[in-house]
Design a protein around this motif. Sequence first.
Motif, PDB file in Angstrom:
ATOM      1  N   THR A 147     -57.889  18.397 -26.573  1.00 11.65           N
ATOM      2  CA  THR A 147     -58.202  19.835 -26.579  1.00 11.65           C
ATOM      3  C   THR A 147     -57.182  20.627 -27.390  1.00 11.65           C
ATOM      4  O   THR A 147     -56.064  20.172 -27.650  1.00 11.65           O
ATOM      5  CB  THR A 147     -58.226  20.395 -25.144  1.00 11.65           C
ATOM      6  N   LEU A 158     -57.035  30.131 -23.737  1.00  8.17           N
ATOM      7  CA  LEU A 158     -58.359  29.667 -24.130  1.00  8.17           C
ATOM      8  C   LEU A 158     -58.228  28.214 -24.552  1.00  8.17           C
ATOM      9  O   LEU A 158     -57.450  27.890 -25.453  1.00  8.17           O
ATOM     10  CB  LEU A 158     -58.911  30.498 -25.287  1.00  8.17           C
ATOM     11  N   THR A 159     -58.954  27.333 -23.897  1.00 10.36           N
ATOM     12  CA  THR A 159     -58.909  25.901 -24.202  1.00 10.36           C
ATOM     13  C   THR A 159     -60.267  25.455 -24.690  1.00 10.36           C
ATOM     14  O   THR A 159     -61.291  25.708 -24.042  1.00 10.36           O
ATOM     15  CB  THR A 159     -58.516  25.074 -22.960  1.00 10.36           C
ATOM     16  N   VAL A 160     -60.273  24.779 -25.859  1.00 10.57           N
ATOM     17  CA  VAL A 160     -61.532  24.280 -26.422  1.00 10.57           C
ATOM     18  C   VAL A 160     -61.394  22.803 -26.742  1.00 10.57           C
ATOM     19  O   VAL A 160     -60.298  22.293 -27.000  1.00 10.57           O
ATOM     20  CB  VAL A 160     -61.935  25.054 -27.699  1.00 10.57           C
ATOM     21  N   GLN A 172     -66.440  23.064 -27.773  1.00  5.59           N
ATOM     22  CA  GLN A 172     -66.865  23.401 -26.420  1.00  5.59           C
ATOM     23  C   GLN A 172     -65.726  24.114 -25.693  1.00  5.59           C
ATOM     24  O   GLN A 172     -64.584  23.651 -25.693  1.00  5.59           O
ATOM     25  CB  GLN A 172     -67.250  22.130 -25.654  1.00  5.59           C
ATOM     26  N   THR A 173     -66.036  25.264 -25.089  1.00  4.11           N
ATOM     27  CA  THR A 173     -65.027  26.001 -24.332  1.00  4.11           C
ATOM     28  C   THR A 173     -64.800  25.308 -22.996  1.00  4.11           C
ATOM     29  O   THR A 173     -65.726  25.156 -22.190  1.00  4.11           O
ATOM     30  CB  THR A 173     -65.471  27.452 -24.089  1.00  4.11           C
ATOM     31  N   ALA A 176     -61.351  29.542 -20.206  1.00  3.50           N
ATOM     32  CA  ALA A 176     -61.052  30.843 -20.806  1.00  3.50           C
ATOM     33  C   ALA A 176     -60.780  31.820 -19.677  1.00  3.50           C
ATOM     34  O   ALA A 176     -61.707  32.342 -19.059  1.00  3.50           O
ATOM     35  CB  ALA A 176     -62.217  31.331 -21.669  1.00  3.50           C
ATOM     36  N   THR A 185     -66.000  37.752 -23.509  1.00  2.00           N
ATOM     37  CA  THR A 185     -66.816  36.833 -24.305  1.00  2.00           C
ATOM     38  C   THR A 185     -66.651  37.060 -25.799  1.00  2.00           C
ATOM     39  O   THR A 185     -66.630  36.106 -26.583  1.00  2.00           O
ATOM     40  CB  THR A 185     -68.302  36.994 -23.917  1.00  2.00           C
ATOM     41  N   VAL A 188     -63.592  35.206 -27.100  1.00  2.00           N
ATOM     42  CA  VAL A 188     -63.852  33.761 -27.134  1.00  2.00           C
ATOM     43  C   VAL A 188     -64.737  33.413 -28.320  1.00  2.00           C
ATOM     44  O   VAL A 188     -64.466  32.476 -29.081  1.00  2.00           O
ATOM     45  CB  VAL A 188     -64.505  33.291 -25.821  1.00  2.00           C
ATOM     46  N   ASP A 189     -65.800  34.192 -28.497  1.00  2.00           N
ATOM     47  CA  ASP A 189     -66.730  33.941 -29.603  1.00  2.00           C
ATOM     48  C   ASP A 189     -66.042  34.096 -30.961  1.00  2.00           C
ATOM     49  O   ASP A 189     -66.352  33.362 -31.911  1.00  2.00           O
ATOM     50  CB  ASP A 189     -67.924  34.894 -29.519  1.00  2.00           C
ATOM     51  N   VAL A 192     -63.749  30.873 -31.476  1.00  2.00           N
ATOM     52  CA  VAL A 192     -64.605  29.701 -31.697  1.00  2.00           C
ATOM     53  C   VAL A 192     -65.370  29.838 -33.006  1.00  2.00           C
ATOM     54  O   VAL A 192     -65.575  28.860 -33.733  1.00  2.00           O
ATOM     55  CB  VAL A 192     -65.577  29.513 -30.510  1.00  2.00           C
TER      56      VAL A 192
END
Length: 248
Positions: A147, A158-160, A172-173, A176, A185, A188-189, A192
């Motif tokens: 990750t 925030l971890t993806v 993939q989130t 958060a 959101t 985050v968007d 990403v």
Amino acid sequence: MSSTAKRSSVPLIAVSVVVVLLVAVIGGELFVRQQIKSCLAGQLESELGSQVEVGLGLKPVLLSLVDKKVSSVTVDSDDARFGPAEGMVVQAEARDLNLTQTADSGGTIGSSSADIAWSTDGITRTLQSQGIGAIVSGVTSDASAGTLEFAVGALANLTVEPQVVDGRVDFQTVDASILGLGIPTDLVDSVVGVLTDSLQAYPLDMTPTSLTVTDSGIELTLEGGQYTIPVTQQDQNQPTPEGCSLVA
């Protein structure tokens, strides 16, 4: 001059002629090799968005002036750019090149592959260039978990999880949150979205086959098949790359 002296000078003359011919061939090979490298570098730099170092295969390039074919080309870049991405280190190889140029093609490539390293520093620079750096204060990678973690301000994370799915990189989130509460959101968007845009378009129509999260960032492997090198459009006012006139 005696006949004996004449006979003894014949081998010396022959050796001298051979040496001169060898020097001429080697000099011509080195010159043409450099010219073809310059030509290919000029064509490939637009694909990678940065200066590149080009290496040629073992085939004598003087033969390439006859058949217009190069067995393989290696391409290295320490600061390639794919989309908004910055700071990518690329080691690529293109094989079975045909440098015959037409009105619709600058030549063809039979197949290609590449190894890409995108460090957390490069990822941070990319976010900063896209206006998110003021919000994301740091990026770390966790090789064991696979990750990437983004520090958002002083309290949020925030971890993806990046992975290759059906020939494309998907993020993939995983988490958060701000002190257990959800991060907006839109933020985050945005993060990403920048990551996704950075890993969607690749040079030479290559596609990702594998992705690994390391302790320093992301390592990505690409593979590509038949590719047509685009010609430089006259309305772009771009000069022909140096050396390309030799193989035109």
